[in-house]
Design a protein around this motif. Structure first.
Motif, PDB file in Angstrom:
ATOM      1  N   LYS A 149      67.112 108.717  44.991  1.00 51.28           N
ATOM      2  CA  LYS A 149      66.400 108.802  46.131  1.00 51.28           C
ATOM      3  C   LYS A 149      64.942 108.692  45.640  1.00 51.28           C
ATOM      4  O   LYS A 149      63.866 107.979  46.083  1.00 51.28           O
ATOM      5  CB  LYS A 149      66.584 110.098  47.041  1.00 51.28           C
ATOM      6  CG  LYS A 149      67.881 109.964  47.897  1.00 51.28           C
ATOM      7  CD  LYS A 149      68.227 111.163  48.564  1.00 51.28           C
ATOM      8  CE  LYS A 149      66.832 111.794  49.408  1.00 51.28           C
ATOM      9  NZ  LYS A 149      67.438 113.054  49.903  1.00 51.28           N
ATOM     10  N   LEU A 150      64.607 109.609  44.577  1.00 54.50           N
ATOM     11  CA  LEU A 150      63.146 109.622  43.904  1.00 54.50           C
ATOM     12  C   LEU A 150      62.824 108.169  43.313  1.00 54.50           C
ATOM     13  O   LEU A 150      61.758 107.677  43.679  1.00 54.50           O
ATOM     14  CB  LEU A 150      63.172 110.691  42.944  1.00 54.50           C
ATOM     15  CG  LEU A 150      61.818 110.728  42.212  1.00 54.50           C
ATOM     16  CD1 LEU A 150      60.328 111.007  43.203  1.00 54.50           C
ATOM     17  CD2 LEU A 150      61.975 111.876  41.153  1.00 54.50           C
ATOM     18  N   ASP A 151      63.878 107.734  42.614  1.00 56.69           N
ATOM     19  CA  ASP A 151      63.543 106.370  41.848  1.00 56.69           C
ATOM     20  C   ASP A 151      63.111 105.363  43.016  1.00 56.69           C
ATOM     21  O   ASP A 151      62.297 104.286  42.984  1.00 56.69           O
ATOM     22  CB  ASP A 151      64.891 106.085  41.113  1.00 56.69           C
ATOM     23  CG  ASP A 151      64.555 106.811  39.908  1.00 56.69           C
ATOM     24  OD1 ASP A 151      63.783 107.796  39.567  1.00 56.69           O
ATOM     25  OD2 ASP A 151      65.685 106.812  38.997  1.00 56.69           O
ATOM     26  N   ALA A 152      64.230 105.386  44.135  1.00 56.28           N
ATOM     27  CA  ALA A 152      63.922 104.218  45.208  1.00 56.28           C
ATOM     28  C   ALA A 152      62.573 104.261  45.624  1.00 56.28           C
ATOM     29  O   ALA A 152      62.000 103.433  45.872  1.00 56.28           O
ATOM     30  CB  ALA A 152      65.101 104.435  46.114  1.00 56.28           C
ATOM     31  N   ARG A 153      62.015 105.434  45.900  1.00 53.76           N
ATOM     32  CA  ARG A 153      60.632 105.648  46.616  1.00 53.76           C
ATOM     33  C   ARG A 153      59.570 105.393  45.638  1.00 53.76           C
ATOM     34  O   ARG A 153      58.729 104.514  45.801  1.00 53.76           O
ATOM     35  CB  ARG A 153      60.458 107.346  47.048  1.00 53.76           C
ATOM     36  CG  ARG A 153      59.160 107.406  47.481  1.00 53.76           C
ATOM     37  CD  ARG A 153      59.075 106.628  48.935  1.00 53.76           C
ATOM     38  NE  ARG A 153      57.895 106.973  49.657  1.00 53.76           N
ATOM     39  CZ  ARG A 153      57.418 106.204  50.320  1.00 53.76           C
ATOM     40  NH1 ARG A 153      57.739 104.979  50.879  1.00 53.76           N
ATOM     41  NH2 ARG A 153      56.134 106.560  51.063  1.00 53.76           N
ATOM     42  N   VAL A 154      59.727 105.488  44.431  1.00 55.06           N
ATOM     43  CA  VAL A 154      58.654 105.104  43.223  1.00 55.06           C
ATOM     44  C   VAL A 154      58.646 103.899  43.328  1.00 55.06           C
ATOM     45  O   VAL A 154      57.724 103.179  43.299  1.00 55.06           O
ATOM     46  CB  VAL A 154      59.091 105.955  41.770  1.00 55.06           C
ATOM     47  CG1 VAL A 154      58.301 105.335  40.903  1.00 55.06           C
ATOM     48  CG2 VAL A 154      58.767 107.493  42.065  1.00 55.06           C
ATOM     49  N   ARG A 155      60.098 102.991  43.091  1.00 56.75           N
ATOM     50  CA  ARG A 155      59.964 101.697  42.966  1.00 56.75           C
ATOM     51  C   ARG A 155      59.094 100.810  44.207  1.00 56.75           C
ATOM     52  O   ARG A 155      58.578  99.955  44.105  1.00 56.75           O
ATOM     53  CB  ARG A 155      61.316 101.079  42.831  1.00 56.75           C
ATOM     54  CG  ARG A 155      61.935 101.587  41.410  1.00 56.75           C
ATOM     55  CD  ARG A 155      63.139 100.716  41.191  1.00 56.75           C
ATOM     56  NE  ARG A 155      63.452 101.092  39.839  1.00 56.75           N
ATOM     57  CZ  ARG A 155      64.404 102.043  39.382  1.00 56.75           C
ATOM     58  NH1 ARG A 155      65.092 102.544  40.442  1.00 56.75           N
ATOM     59  NH2 ARG A 155      64.687 102.142  38.142  1.00 56.75           N
ATOM     60  N   PHE A 156      59.232 101.702  45.482  1.00 54.38           N
ATOM     61  CA  PHE A 156      58.884 100.918  46.755  1.00 54.38           C
ATOM     62  C   PHE A 156      57.374 101.051  46.517  1.00 54.38           C
ATOM     63  O   PHE A 156      56.567 100.169  46.787  1.00 54.38           O
ATOM     64  CB  PHE A 156      59.173 101.568  47.782  1.00 54.38           C
ATOM     65  CG  PHE A 156      58.625 101.094  49.082  1.00 54.38           C
ATOM     66  CD1 PHE A 156      59.132 100.146  49.580  1.00 54.38           C
ATOM     67  CD2 PHE A 156      57.735 102.029  49.856  1.00 54.38           C
ATOM     68  CE1 PHE A 156      58.326  99.540  50.886  1.00 54.38           C
ATOM     69  CE2 PHE A 156      56.983 101.501  50.757  1.00 54.38           C
ATOM     70  CZ  PHE A 156      57.338 100.294  51.320  1.00 54.38           C
ATOM     71  N   LEU A 157      57.061 102.280  46.281  1.00 52.80           N
ATOM     72  CA  LEU A 157      55.420 102.325  46.206  1.00 52.80           C
ATOM     73  C   LEU A 157      54.795 101.374  45.129  1.00 52.80           C
ATOM     74  O   LEU A 157      53.442 101.074  44.954  1.00 52.80           O
ATOM     75  CB  LEU A 157      55.039 103.781  45.910  1.00 52.80           C
ATOM     76  CG  LEU A 157      55.311 104.683  47.170  1.00 52.80           C
ATOM     77  CD1 LEU A 157      55.092 106.058  46.905  1.00 52.80           C
ATOM     78  CD2 LEU A 157      54.400 104.282  48.451  1.00 52.80           C
ATOM     79  N   ALA A 158      55.545 101.369  43.668  1.00 54.35           N
ATOM     80  CA  ALA A 158      55.031 100.713  42.707  1.00 54.35           C
ATOM     81  C   ALA A 158      55.038  99.233  42.698  1.00 54.35           C
ATOM     82  O   ALA A 158      54.732  98.378  41.952  1.00 54.35           O
ATOM     83  CB  ALA A 158      55.989 101.055  41.598  1.00 54.35           C
ATOM     84  N   THR A 159      55.803  98.504  43.869  1.00 60.13           N
ATOM     85  CA  THR A 159      55.833  97.357  43.915  1.00 60.13           C
ATOM     86  C   THR A 159      55.458  96.569  45.415  1.00 60.13           C
ATOM     87  O   THR A 159      55.921  95.272  45.595  1.00 60.13           O
ATOM     88  CB  THR A 159      57.686  96.673  43.816  1.00 60.13           C
ATOM     89  OG1 THR A 159      58.297  97.546  44.700  1.00 60.13           O
ATOM     90  CG2 THR A 159      57.861  97.188  42.445  1.00 60.13           C
ATOM     91  N   THR A 160      54.839  97.519  46.091  1.00 61.15           N
ATOM     92  CA  THR A 160      54.643  97.152  47.593  1.00 61.15           C
ATOM     93  C   THR A 160      53.006  97.465  47.642  1.00 61.15           C
ATOM     94  O   THR A 160      52.428  98.481  47.258  1.00 61.15           O
ATOM     95  CB  THR A 160      55.329  97.818  48.549  1.00 61.15           C
ATOM     96  OG1 THR A 160      56.612  97.680  48.173  1.00 61.15           O
ATOM     97  CG2 THR A 160      55.037  97.348  49.875  1.00 61.15           C
TER      98      THR A 160
END
Length: 271
Positions: free
Chosen positions: A249-260
């Protein structure tokens, strides 16, 4: 035991498939908020918490299962310290970046950085003479002013005092699934796992008896009987699986913020 072992092996496979999130793309929300928290960038904070969560899980899984020999082993108390370390680290990281609001994420990152300065100076005061600890106290005060300055650079935060983050139980509750008032949390809730593992760390007698596998070894002599607490394999396996989910869940949130970008515009190339 067979069902619990299967759960552990599936969790291990998912854990080994995890990939550390890449650096944030230029123009992403995470890149902008790293700049806004420049003293201790939020992305760096999250990465450090993730390292703690993953390190604890690696040691825990390696201790519980040797994939070469097939050996399975558990300890009745010590392994819960690793579970708590992992779930706590993931929770603090996720809580920091969980909000949909930019100013909340920035403020929380500054909140998390603040007590680290206090702990740094406090430790120096414990192990050094007053004059030797003085530079560390000056460092704390100087960097605290820097954090306040970063807070004040965000218009919506100027009138808000910089405080320490909430108590850990509040953070764990915030990242756990919301339940209606009066309804219990699920057993795989990060908050429940944190509470359970804390009981083992603190030696909470009644809880550890109920959560472990208790075996009576002597008859009562009128005063008491002797019991042995054996590890609950099913409980440990379920805790490990839940910790892996929290890292995902943490990784998914980081990836969203890092690519959006702000406005939820994806920066990823069109497929």
């Amino acid at each position: 035991m067979e069902v619990a072992t299967g759960l552990l092996l599936r969790a291990r496979a998912r854990f080994e498939a995890l990939e550390e999130p890449d650096e944030p793309l230029e123009g992403s929300m995470l890149a902008a908020e790293n700049a806004a928290t420049a003293f201790d960038p939020v992305g760096y904070q999250v990465a450090r918490h993730r390292v703690r969560a993953v390190d604890a899980l690696e040691m825990l899984m390696g201790s519980m299962h040797d994939p070469v020999s097939g050996r399975m082993e558990a300890r009745p108390m010590a392994m819960y310290a690793l579970v708590r370390m992992s779930v706590e680290a993931s929770a603090v990281a996720l809580w920091t970046i969980q909000s949909a609001k930019k100013h909340d994420r920035i403020y929380r990152a500054l909140q998390v950085a603040y007590p680290h300065l206090t702990e740094y100076a406090d430790f120096a005061s414990v192990v050094a003479k007053e004059e030797d600890a003085a530079p560390y106290i000056e460092f704390r005060d100087d960097k605290a002013r820097r954090l306040i300055g970063l807070k004040n650079d965000v218009g919506t935060l100027r009138q808000r005092e910089l405080t320490k983050p909430p108590k850990l139980w509040r953070i764990l509750t915030a990242v756990s699934p919301t339940v209606p008032p009066g309804r219990p949390h699920g057993v795989d809730s990060p908050y429940v796992i944190w509470k359970m593992t804390s009981a083992f760390l603190h030696g909470s007698d009644h809880l550890t008896r109920d959560l472990g596998d208790l075996e009576q070894v002597t008859e009562s002599d009128g005063v008491g009987a002797t019991f042995v607490v054996k590890p609950s394999w099913s409980l440990l396996c379920s805790c490990v699986a839940a910790c892996v989910v929290e890292v995902e869940k943490l990784d998914a949130r980081v990836r969203f913020l890092a690519t959006t970008a702000y406005g939820e515009r994806s920066l990823l190339p069109a497929s």
